[in-house]
Design a protein around this motif. Structure first.
Motif, PDB file in Angstrom:
ATOM      1  N   PRO A  18      30.148  39.063  37.573  1.00 41.48           N
ATOM      2  CA  PRO A  18      29.931  39.976  38.876  1.00 41.48           C
ATOM      3  C   PRO A  18      31.516  39.518  39.145  1.00 41.48           C
ATOM      4  O   PRO A  18      31.288  37.993  39.534  1.00 41.48           O
ATOM      5  CB  PRO A  18      29.054  40.319  39.378  1.00 41.48           C
ATOM      6  CG  PRO A  18      28.322  39.012  39.150  1.00 41.48           C
ATOM      7  CD  PRO A  18      28.329  38.702  38.107  1.00 41.48           C
ATOM      8  N   LEU A  19      32.090  39.899  40.751  1.00 42.30           N
ATOM      9  CA  LEU A  19      33.115  39.249  41.482  1.00 42.30           C
ATOM     10  C   LEU A  19      32.559  38.544  42.160  1.00 42.30           C
ATOM     11  O   LEU A  19      31.997  38.683  43.230  1.00 42.30           O
ATOM     12  CB  LEU A  19      33.405  40.951  41.856  1.00 42.30           C
ATOM     13  CG  LEU A  19      35.166  39.989  43.045  1.00 42.30           C
ATOM     14  CD1 LEU A  19      36.188  40.167  42.055  1.00 42.30           C
ATOM     15  CD2 LEU A  19      35.002  41.884  44.570  1.00 42.30           C
ATOM     16  N   GLY A  20      33.491  37.242  42.337  1.00 45.81           N
ATOM     17  CA  GLY A  20      32.873  36.143  42.726  1.00 45.81           C
ATOM     18  C   GLY A  20      31.930  35.265  42.349  1.00 45.81           C
ATOM     19  O   GLY A  20      32.377  34.163  42.934  1.00 45.81           O
ATOM     20  N   SER A  21      31.639  35.547  41.568  1.00 45.78           N
ATOM     21  CA  SER A  21      31.321  34.644  40.181  1.00 45.78           C
ATOM     22  C   SER A  21      31.924  33.380  39.568  1.00 45.78           C
ATOM     23  O   SER A  21      33.561  33.558  39.647  1.00 45.78           O
ATOM     24  CB  SER A  21      29.970  35.132  39.024  1.00 45.78           C
ATOM     25  OG  SER A  21      30.337  35.528  38.069  1.00 45.78           O
ATOM     26  N   SER A  22      30.967  32.073  38.859  1.00 42.99           N
ATOM     27  CA  SER A  22      31.636  31.168  38.557  1.00 42.99           C
ATOM     28  C   SER A  22      32.064  31.779  37.332  1.00 42.99           C
ATOM     29  O   SER A  22      33.866  31.003  36.927  1.00 42.99           O
ATOM     30  CB  SER A  22      30.772  29.962  38.836  1.00 42.99           C
ATOM     31  OG  SER A  22      29.453  30.692  37.415  1.00 42.99           O
ATOM     32  N   GLY A  23      32.239  32.759  36.453  1.00 46.75           N
ATOM     33  CA  GLY A  23      32.366  33.072  35.412  1.00 46.75           C
ATOM     34  C   GLY A  23      33.804  34.589  34.923  1.00 46.75           C
ATOM     35  O   GLY A  23      34.497  34.681  34.415  1.00 46.75           O
ATOM     36  N   TYR A  24      33.698  34.807  36.507  1.00 42.25           N
ATOM     37  CA  TYR A  24      34.840  35.617  36.279  1.00 42.25           C
ATOM     38  C   TYR A  24      35.825  35.311  36.283  1.00 42.25           C
ATOM     39  O   TYR A  24      36.508  34.447  37.126  1.00 42.25           O
ATOM     40  CB  TYR A  24      34.311  36.472  38.226  1.00 42.25           C
ATOM     41  CG  TYR A  24      35.527  37.316  38.028  1.00 42.25           C
ATOM     42  CD1 TYR A  24      35.704  38.737  38.252  1.00 42.25           C
ATOM     43  CD2 TYR A  24      36.804  36.958  38.866  1.00 42.25           C
ATOM     44  CE1 TYR A  24      36.586  39.609  38.614  1.00 42.25           C
ATOM     45  CE2 TYR A  24      38.054  38.032  39.375  1.00 42.25           C
ATOM     46  CZ  TYR A  24      37.932  39.209  39.245  1.00 42.25           C
ATOM     47  OH  TYR A  24      38.581  40.550  39.052  1.00 42.25           O
ATOM     48  N   GLU A  25      36.707  36.455  35.995  1.00 43.85           N
ATOM     49  CA  GLU A  25      38.239  36.642  35.376  1.00 43.85           C
ATOM     50  C   GLU A  25      38.594  37.545  35.035  1.00 43.85           C
ATOM     51  O   GLU A  25      38.092  38.400  34.518  1.00 43.85           O
ATOM     52  CB  GLU A  25      38.297  35.410  34.596  1.00 43.85           C
ATOM     53  CG  GLU A  25      37.677  35.511  32.991  1.00 43.85           C
ATOM     54  CD  GLU A  25      38.003  34.775  31.715  1.00 43.85           C
ATOM     55  OE1 GLU A  25      39.646  34.008  31.841  1.00 43.85           O
ATOM     56  OE2 GLU A  25      37.009  34.455  30.691  1.00 43.85           O
ATOM     57  N   GLY A  26      40.293  38.006  35.682  1.00 43.02           N
ATOM     58  CA  GLY A  26      40.661  38.890  35.244  1.00 43.02           C
ATOM     59  C   GLY A  26      40.517  39.935  36.406  1.00 43.02           C
ATOM     60  O   GLY A  26      40.364  39.689  38.178  1.00 43.02           O
ATOM     61  N   ASN A  27      41.210  41.292  36.475  1.00 42.69           N
ATOM     62  CA  ASN A  27      41.473  41.642  37.281  1.00 42.69           C
ATOM     63  C   ASN A  27      40.561  43.109  37.846  1.00 42.69           C
ATOM     64  O   ASN A  27      40.545  44.146  38.693  1.00 42.69           O
ATOM     65  CB  ASN A  27      42.718  42.026  37.609  1.00 42.69           C
ATOM     66  CG  ASN A  27      43.248  41.383  37.423  1.00 42.69           C
ATOM     67  OD1 ASN A  27      43.826  40.359  38.184  1.00 42.69           O
ATOM     68  ND2 ASN A  27      44.573  41.779  37.332  1.00 42.69           N
TER      69      ASN A  27
END
Length: 339
Positions: free
Chosen positions: A57-66
């Motif tokens: 999910p957006l804002g999580s530690s694993g988030y990357e990309g647009n």
């Protein structure tokens, strides 16, 4: 050596994913006689659904990309969600489309595929449109970090899921429901005269095909780790049709075999430059080998169809049908099947 093993694992994985697509189409066409030329739409919906469900999910530690939407759920949830969404889309479309006959159904489903592709291209907030999503989680990557080991592990997982789909398709074909679908395929009017709701039977077959395509989309998108709208073109539908016809419509084992034959013919021709003298011609004219590849594929397919016009493993028909029984007799088995 390891490179060839990795290449072989990728090809077998692709063939297994095509097998799921072919089994779904076989339920629609091989059993129920429905001309679905929009199978790629369910494939695309399944792929994007699984991607969105499993993206961090957006804002999580694993988030990357647009991308803007991700739920961070496990891969099995993504597979189930992909199948559900593929089935729901098939239900929405099939509620009206299955009442069409022959060419009209084919045109309607082909139009569906175009509509879905345009929608996915325009809804950038959901799919990133023409930019696509390139950071899709790959299951088993944490357990098998090496590239070659991961390809083999993913192949095993895909084989298990495809094997389960094959077992369900085989069971379905031998069930009273499968016999009722064959009766609709052979003579819908005679089947209706026996009190069967043929529209409901066809809709169920259409939805089952959508579920298979959705699951195939999930497996495919996680195998490559990215998804793009332009990957879902009409040629995929026609290749799946070719796999069904090559293997033998109405036979789950046959369509799986047809999928492997199709992938082998399509990918094997990439090595035409190894033929003595072909590499020299390729250096003289760079477009020669790519053009020759399609010629060779076409010729090989013609040979296969010529040798086995009903498919490599055609559907087994009962003695009564083979003896040329009348329409009512050919659908008599449907009387014990649920509507």
């Amino acid at each position: 050596m390891w490179g060839w093993l990795a290449f072989g694992s990728s090809l077998v994985t692709l063939a297994l994913i095509y097998s799921l697509l072919a089994m779904g189409l076989d339920v629609q066409y091989g059993l129920a006689g429905l001309l679905d030329f929009g199978l790629v739409a369910f494939f695309a919906v399944g792929a994007f659904t699984s991607a969105i469900v499993t993206l961090p999910p957006l804002g999580s530690s694993g988030y990357e990309g647009n991308y803007t939407i991700g739920f961070g759920l496990p891969f099995p949830v993504g597979v189930v969600a992909a199948g559900v969404m593929g089935g729901l889309l098939a239900l929405l479309v099939g509620a009206t489309a299955v009442r069409l006959r022959g060419d009209y159904l084919a045109i309607a489903t082909f139009a569906l595929a175009t509509i879905v592709q345009i929608t996915l291209s325009n809804e950038t907030w959901l799919t990133r449109g023409q930019f696509g999503i390139s950071v899709i989680p790959q299951p088993l990557r944490t357990l098998v970090p090496s590239s070659n080991g991961y390809l083999h592990a993913y192949l095993v997982m895909t084989a298990v899921i495809t094997g389960a789909g094959w077992a369900v398709a085989r069971r379905l074909a031998k069930s009273p429901f499968g016999r009722a679908l064959r009766a609709v395929r052979e003579d819908e009017i005679a089947t209706r005269s026996l009190g069967k709701q043929t529209s409901a039977l066809k809709l169920k077959a259409f939805v089952i095909g959508g579920i298979y395509a959705g699951v195939a989309g999930s497996l495919w998108v996680h195998s490559i780790g990215g998804v793009h709208v332009n990957q879902f073109v009409a040629i995929i539908t026609f290749q799946v049709w070719l796999a069904v016809l090559l293997g033998g419509a109405g036979n789950a084992t046959g369509v799986v075999l047809g999928s492997f034959v199709l992938v082998a013919l399509r990918e094997g021709t990439r090595f035409l430059d190894l033929v003595p003298g072909a590499s020299n011609l390729g250096r003289v004219n760079p477009t020669f080998l790519p053009s020759l590849r399609f010629v060779v594929i076409g010729m090989l397919l013609v040979v296969v169809v010529r040798v086995a016009p009903d498919g490599i493993l055609p559907e087994r028909r009962g003695r009564r049908a083979d003896a040329g029984a009348g329409s009512r007799e050919s659908v008599a088995a449907a009387t014990e099947a649920p509507s």
